[in-house]
Design a protein around this motif. Sequence first.
Motif, short mmCIF file in Angstrom:
data_model
loop_
_atom_site.label_atom_id
_atom_site.label_comp_id
_atom_site.label_asym_id
_atom_site.label_seq_id
_atom_site.Cartn_x
_atom_site.Cartn_y
_atom_site.Cartn_z
N LEU A 24 0.82 -1.21 0.00
CA LEU A 24 0.00 0.00 0.00
C LEU A 24 0.85 1.27 0.00
CD1 LEU A 24 -3.00 -0.80 2.38
CD2 LEU A 24 -3.10 -0.26 -0.06
N SER A 25 2.02 1.19 0.61
CA SER A 25 2.90 2.36 0.64
C SER A 25 3.71 2.50 -0.65
CB SER A 25 3.86 2.27 1.83
OG SER A 25 4.71 1.15 1.71
N THR A 26 3.52 1.56 -1.57
CA THR A 26 4.22 1.49 -2.87
C THR A 26 5.73 1.29 -2.70
OG1 THR A 26 4.62 3.89 -3.15
CG2 THR A 26 2.49 3.05 -3.86
N VAL A 27 6.17 0.81 -1.54
CA VAL A 27 7.60 0.53 -1.33
C VAL A 27 7.97 -0.79 -1.98
CG1 VAL A 27 9.38 0.08 0.37
CG2 VAL A 27 7.71 1.90 0.78
N GLY A 28 7.22 -1.86 -1.63
CA GLY A 28 7.42 -3.15 -2.27
C GLY A 28 8.82 -3.73 -2.08
N TYR A 29 9.17 -4.12 -0.86
CA TYR A 29 10.50 -4.67 -0.60
C TYR A 29 10.75 -5.96 -1.37
CZ TYR A 29 11.23 -1.31 3.14
OH TYR A 29 11.40 -0.15 3.85
N GLY A 30 9.74 -6.79 -1.53
CA GLY A 30 9.90 -8.02 -2.29
C GLY A 30 10.41 -9.19 -1.48
N ASP A 31 10.60 -9.00 -0.16
CA ASP A 31 11.07 -10.13 0.66
C ASP A 31 9.98 -11.18 0.83
OD1 ASP A 31 9.62 -8.26 2.05
OD2 ASP A 31 10.71 -8.51 3.94
N VAL A 32 8.72 -10.75 0.83
CA VAL A 32 7.59 -11.69 0.81
C VAL A 32 6.66 -11.25 -0.31
CG1 VAL A 32 7.68 -12.37 3.24
CG2 VAL A 32 6.40 -10.33 2.59
N ALA A 33 6.09 -12.22 -1.01
CA ALA A 33 5.22 -11.90 -2.14
C ALA A 33 4.27 -13.07 -2.38
CB ALA A 33 6.05 -11.64 -3.40
N PRO A 34 3.06 -12.78 -2.85
CA PRO A 34 2.12 -13.87 -3.13
C PRO A 34 2.56 -14.71 -4.32
CG PRO A 34 1.22 -11.75 -3.83
CD PRO A 34 2.48 -11.45 -3.08
N VAL A 35 2.24 -16.00 -4.27
CA VAL A 35 2.61 -16.91 -5.35
C VAL A 35 1.40 -17.54 -6.02
CG1 VAL A 35 4.85 -17.43 -4.30
CG2 VAL A 35 2.86 -18.86 -3.74
N THR A 36 0.22 -17.39 -5.44
CA THR A 36 -0.99 -17.98 -6.01
C THR A 36 -1.68 -16.97 -6.92
OG1 THR A 36 -2.42 -17.25 -4.20
CG2 THR A 36 -1.31 -19.38 -3.94
N PRO A 37 -2.45 -17.44 -7.90
CA PRO A 37 -3.19 -16.50 -8.76
C PRO A 37 -4.13 -15.58 -7.97
CG PRO A 37 -3.17 -18.69 -9.74
CD PRO A 37 -2.59 -18.84 -8.37
N LYS A 38 -4.82 -16.13 -6.97
CA LYS A 38 -5.72 -15.31 -6.17
C LYS A 38 -4.94 -14.26 -5.39
CE LYS A 38 -9.22 -15.55 -2.51
NZ LYS A 38 -9.97 -16.44 -1.59
N GLY A 39 -3.83 -14.68 -4.79
CA GLY A 39 -3.01 -13.73 -4.03
C GLY A 39 -2.46 -12.62 -4.91
N ARG A 40 -2.05 -12.95 -6.11
CA ARG A 40 -1.50 -11.93 -7.01
C ARG A 40 -2.58 -10.99 -7.53
NH1 ARG A 40 2.92 -15.68 -10.35
NH2 ARG A 40 4.46 -15.72 -8.65
N THR A 41 -3.80 -11.52 -7.70
CA THR A 41 -4.91 -10.65 -8.09
C THR A 41 -5.20 -9.62 -6.99
OG1 THR A 41 -5.89 -12.43 -9.41
CG2 THR A 41 -7.34 -10.60 -8.77
N ILE A 42 -5.20 -10.09 -5.76
CA ILE A 42 -5.39 -9.18 -4.63
C ILE A 42 -4.25 -8.16 -4.58
CG2 ILE A 42 -5.51 -9.03 -2.10
CD1 ILE A 42 -6.72 -11.89 -2.19
N ALA A 43 -3.04 -8.61 -4.89
CA ALA A 43 -1.88 -7.71 -4.88
C ALA A 43 -2.04 -6.58 -5.89
CB ALA A 43 -0.61 -8.50 -5.16
N VAL A 44 -2.53 -6.91 -7.08
CA VAL A 44 -2.73 -5.88 -8.10
C VAL A 44 -3.74 -4.84 -7.61
CG1 VAL A 44 -3.63 -5.44 -10.41
CG2 VAL A 44 -2.09 -7.36 -10.03
N ALA A 45 -4.83 -5.32 -7.01
CA ALA A 45 -5.84 -4.39 -6.49
C ALA A 45 -5.26 -3.50 -5.40
CB ALA A 45 -7.04 -5.18 -5.96
N MET A 46 -4.43 -4.09 -4.54
CA MET A 46 -3.81 -3.32 -3.45
C MET A 46 -2.86 -2.26 -4.01
SD MET A 46 -4.61 -4.57 -0.24
CE MET A 46 -3.17 -4.68 0.82
N MET A 47 -2.11 -2.61 -5.05
CA MET A 47 -1.20 -1.64 -5.67
C MET A 47 -1.97 -0.45 -6.23
SD MET A 47 1.34 -4.25 -7.70
CE MET A 47 2.01 -5.69 -6.88
N VAL A 48 -3.06 -0.74 -6.94
CA VAL A 48 -3.86 0.33 -7.53
C VAL A 48 -4.43 1.23 -6.43
CG1 VAL A 48 -5.94 0.83 -8.85
CG2 VAL A 48 -4.41 -1.00 -9.59
N CYS A 49 -4.95 0.60 -5.38
CA CYS A 49 -5.52 1.38 -4.28
C CYS A 49 -4.44 2.22 -3.59
CB CYS A 49 -6.18 0.45 -3.26
SG CYS A 49 -7.68 -0.33 -3.86
N GLY A 50 -3.26 1.64 -3.40
CA GLY A 50 -2.17 2.37 -2.77
C GLY A 50 -1.77 3.60 -3.57
N LEU A 51 -1.66 3.45 -4.88
CA LEU A 51 -1.32 4.59 -5.73
C LEU A 51 -2.40 5.65 -5.69
CD1 LEU A 51 0.15 2.72 -8.84
CD2 LEU A 51 1.42 4.17 -7.25
#
Length: 218
Positions: free
Chosen positions: A162-189
Amino acid sequence: MDDDSPMTRWEQRTEVPLGVASLLFLSAYAVHVLAHGLPQAGRDACLAVIAVTWAAFLVDYLVLWRLSGQGLRFVPSHGLDTVVLVLPLLRPLRMVKLYDAVLRRHGEPRLPLYARVMFYASLAVLLLGFAGALAVYQAEYQAPHATIVTFGDSVWWAASTLSTVGYGDVAPVTPKGRTIAVAMMVCGLALLGAVTGSFSSWLLQVFAREGDERPPGS
């Protein structure tokens, strides 16, 4: 919109009940996701609360659509209600409406525009972060090769996303998790842009006001 219209009266009557329903939804979902040792009866109760609150929002949406008389134009003109209906995890965002409703009922003045933007954005970040962390944790913690295996990992991921930092040390690996991640990125921006724009406008007004207060001829 007319303050005495049926649609306005309906919204005023349902603001607080639906705000409470949104908190019940998030609470029931959190218990359902996090309480792994919960008996089946408890899990069924959580699912029942989730279903009932979802039905309440569906009824509210359909009533508002009917009272608006806008037809299909109602969908884009009521973006928050539409998003909340499609993505139930965002239902707690209705607390933004609840806040204004409580102030109006107590006769208290609303915050200035810039303060409201800051407050609403902060509230949205907290609610989206918590809801997103729950959803990603549920999708990820049992997945093969998952890096998000505890709720703490999920909260850390949600904060960095949400802060748009995105360290990358943990990240979703499932399709559902990545879909949620995209929505979170858009909301954060979007939220970051709203806060930055509001703060910049406030600073410009402050500087302009200070310029107007200078003595003549200075």
